[in-house]
Design a protein around this motif. Structure first.
Motif, mmCIF file in Angstrom:
data_model
loop_
_atom_site.group_PDB
_atom_site.id
_atom_site.type_symbol
_atom_site.label_atom_id
_atom_site.label_comp_id
_atom_site.label_asym_id
_atom_site.label_seq_id
_atom_site.Cartn_x
_atom_site.Cartn_y
_atom_site.Cartn_z
ATOM 1 N N THR A 1 -27.695 -41.387 26.337
ATOM 2 C CA THR A 1 -27.300 -40.257 27.193
ATOM 3 C C THR A 1 -25.846 -39.843 26.992
ATOM 4 O O THR A 1 -25.471 -38.719 27.324
ATOM 5 N N ILE A 2 -24.999 -40.732 26.461
ATOM 6 C CA ILE A 2 -23.583 -40.374 26.279
ATOM 7 C C ILE A 2 -23.208 -40.253 24.797
ATOM 8 O O ILE A 2 -22.035 -40.185 24.449
ATOM 9 N N CYS A 3 -24.221 -40.224 23.945
ATOM 10 C CA CYS A 3 -23.976 -40.094 22.507
ATOM 11 C C CYS A 3 -24.241 -38.655 22.061
ATOM 12 O O CYS A 3 -24.953 -37.908 22.723
ATOM 13 N N ASP A 4 -23.646 -38.288 20.936
ATOM 14 C CA ASP A 4 -23.762 -36.912 20.448
ATOM 15 C C ASP A 4 -24.987 -36.688 19.578
ATOM 16 O O ASP A 4 -25.596 -35.625 19.609
ATOM 17 N N ARG B 1 -13.100 -42.834 25.499
ATOM 18 C CA ARG B 1 -11.827 -42.398 26.086
ATOM 19 C C ARG B 1 -10.669 -42.624 25.116
ATOM 20 O O ARG B 1 -9.704 -41.858 25.091
ATOM 21 N N ASP B 2 -10.776 -43.689 24.311
ATOM 22 C CA ASP B 2 -9.741 -43.986 23.311
ATOM 23 C C ASP B 2 -9.898 -43.160 22.043
ATOM 24 O O ASP B 2 -8.951 -43.018 21.266
ATOM 25 N N LEU B 3 -11.102 -42.638 21.822
ATOM 26 C CA LEU B 3 -11.391 -41.879 20.591
ATOM 27 C C LEU B 3 -12.020 -40.530 20.956
ATOM 28 O O LEU B 3 -13.157 -40.232 20.575
ATOM 29 N N PRO B 4 -11.293 -39.694 21.699
ATOM 30 C CA PRO B 4 -11.905 -38.469 22.231
ATOM 31 C C PRO B 4 -12.309 -37.450 21.173
ATOM 32 O O PRO B 4 -13.163 -36.594 21.437
ATOM 33 N N ASP B 5 -11.736 -37.536 19.973
ATOM 34 C CA ASP B 5 -12.050 -36.546 18.940
ATOM 35 C C ASP B 5 -13.098 -37.039 17.936
ATOM 36 O O ASP B 5 -13.283 -36.445 16.876
ATOM 37 N N TYR B 6 -13.782 -38.133 18.262
ATOM 38 C CA TYR B 6 -14.821 -38.681 17.387
ATOM 39 C C TYR B 6 -16.211 -38.256 17.868
ATOM 40 O O TYR B 6 -16.471 -38.232 19.084
ATOM 41 N N THR B 7 -17.075 -37.936 16.925
ATOM 42 C CA THR B 7 -18.489 -37.693 17.242
ATOM 43 C C THR B 7 -19.202 -39.033 17.300
ATOM 44 O O THR B 7 -19.095 -39.843 16.374
ATOM 45 N N VAL B 8 -19.910 -39.285 18.406
ATOM 46 C CA VAL B 8 -20.571 -40.577 18.597
ATOM 47 C C VAL B 8 -21.996 -40.514 18.054
ATOM 48 O O VAL B 8 -22.830 -39.744 18.536
ATOM 49 N N VAL B 9 -22.232 -41.332 17.027
ATOM 50 C CA VAL B 9 -23.540 -41.394 16.370
ATOM 51 C C VAL B 9 -24.213 -42.699 16.768
ATOM 52 O O VAL B 9 -23.684 -43.783 16.525
ATOM 53 N N ALA C 1 -21.223 -48.293 29.812
ATOM 54 C CA ALA C 1 -19.833 -48.460 30.272
ATOM 55 C C ALA C 1 -18.903 -48.814 29.115
ATOM 56 O O ALA C 1 -17.777 -48.300 29.012
ATOM 57 N N MET C 2 -19.359 -49.678 28.219
ATOM 58 C CA MET C 2 -18.539 -50.084 27.075
ATOM 59 C C MET C 2 -18.221 -48.889 26.173
ATOM 60 O O MET C 2 -17.066 -48.688 25.771
ATOM 61 N N ILE C 3 -19.233 -48.098 25.860
ATOM 62 C CA ILE C 3 -19.021 -46.974 24.942
ATOM 63 C C ILE C 3 -18.249 -45.840 25.625
ATOM 64 O O ILE C 3 -17.461 -45.142 24.975
#
Length: 307
Positions: free
Chosen positions: A122-125, A103-111, A96-98
């Motif tokens: 499950t919600i990371c790239d 939502r605030d950083l929609p253009d970032y790839t999550v590592v 939930a936190m991430i």
């Protein structure tokens, strides 16, 4: 009266009879490493579990490690020897936190560092290990990176890749982060001829003061191959002990007595015996959806980890 040796003998006999594979993280006690089929870091162990013939795997480590084994080998029965063994860093950030940060950083790839829960993966790239982090992030096409959860490892990656815009959150391994530059100065004063080898989960100033910074496996490999005779080890206390067994002609000193992971110390030889007997331990159960989605970011790490 049972001794360490007699309990080890019972475990070795039972695991053979029951066709069980025992995996032990490098931070575990030496008597556990001695009865394990494979030892190493969390990701290396989870990859190894895929190729072993045994269909039951016991993980001597912490929960996220057992989850990673299950994600990569969903058809196997995966048992966490000590259910209470968690990871403070892995539990610092949840799904939930991430999701809110994304939502605030929609253009970032999550590592995501591998030291995260299966649910968060499950919600990371893409996933990374401490040894692959720099290379994987370098090969991500997007220059905007959200690196979670460890800000110290993230800072190490950012220092290595100034061309990337790396956003960090306030997460860390409390054990590695507890070590200060003052501890470094004190250790070097006590052992002036020793090389300092540290994990990049340590603070940036500690990492910059080191002769070598790398994953646990890389630290051990460096110490084995080095012609130097003395080393200050800046990761979990057990590593200095294990290296001393392996290299009795060399000297190994812990950087600080604060470097003790209580969760890794929870697993005892008797816990492993009870898990092999089948009476204790916890089977890791993950939904098909969690396995599929968490597996995606691990597959991406493998795809991106090239020169």
């Amino acid at each position: 009266m049972n001794t360490v040796a007699t309990i080890q003998e019972k475990i070795l006999k039972l695991k053979k009879e029951k066709d069980i594979c025992i995996l032990a993280h490098s931070y575990e006690a030496h008597e556990i490493l001695e009865i394990a089929d494979f030892t190493g870091d969390s990701y290396a162990l989870s990859v190894k579990a895929k190729s072993v013939p045994q269909q039951t795997v016991i993980m001597c480590g912490v929960r996220f490690m057992a989850e990673t084994v299950k994600v990569l080998s969903p058809q196997k029965r995966v048992i966490l020897a000590t259910p209470e063994a968690g990871c403070e860093m892995a539990d610092m950030m949840d799904k939930a936190m991430i999701e809110a940060v994304k939502r605030d950083l929609p253009d970032y790839t999550v590592v995501a560092y591998v030291n995260t829960t299966a649910e968060l993966k499950t919600i990371c790239d893409v996933c990374v290990t401490s040894s692959s982090a720099v290379n994987v992030v370098k090969n991500i096409e997007n220059d905007k990176i959200l690196f979670i959860p460890d800000a110290n490892l993230g800072a190490f990656v950012a220092e290595s890749l100034p061309q990337k815009e790396i956003k960090l959150l306030d997460g860390c391994c409390p054990i590695h982060a507890s070590v200060s530059i003052g501890d470094v100065i004190k250790a070097k004063e006590s052992h002036p001829d020793a090389l300092l080898l540290v994990h990049p989960e340590c603070r940036s100033d500690v990492v910059k003061a080191a002769d070598f910074a790398g994953s646990t496996a890389e630290i051990m490999d460096y110490a084995r191959k080095s012609t130097a005779k003395e080393f200050i080890i800046g990761t979990e206390l057990s590593i200095a002990e294990h290296l001393q067994y392996e290299c009795p002609d060399k000297k190994f000193y812990p950087l600080s007595d604060k470097l003790m992971c209580k969760n890794m110390r929870l697993t005892t030889l008797v816990d492993v015996y009870n898990a092999v007997c089948g009476g204790e331990g916890e089977e890791i159960v993950l939904s098909d959806e969690t396995i599929t989605k968490a597996r995606h970011c691990i597959d991406e790490m493998i795809r991106l980890n090239h020169e």
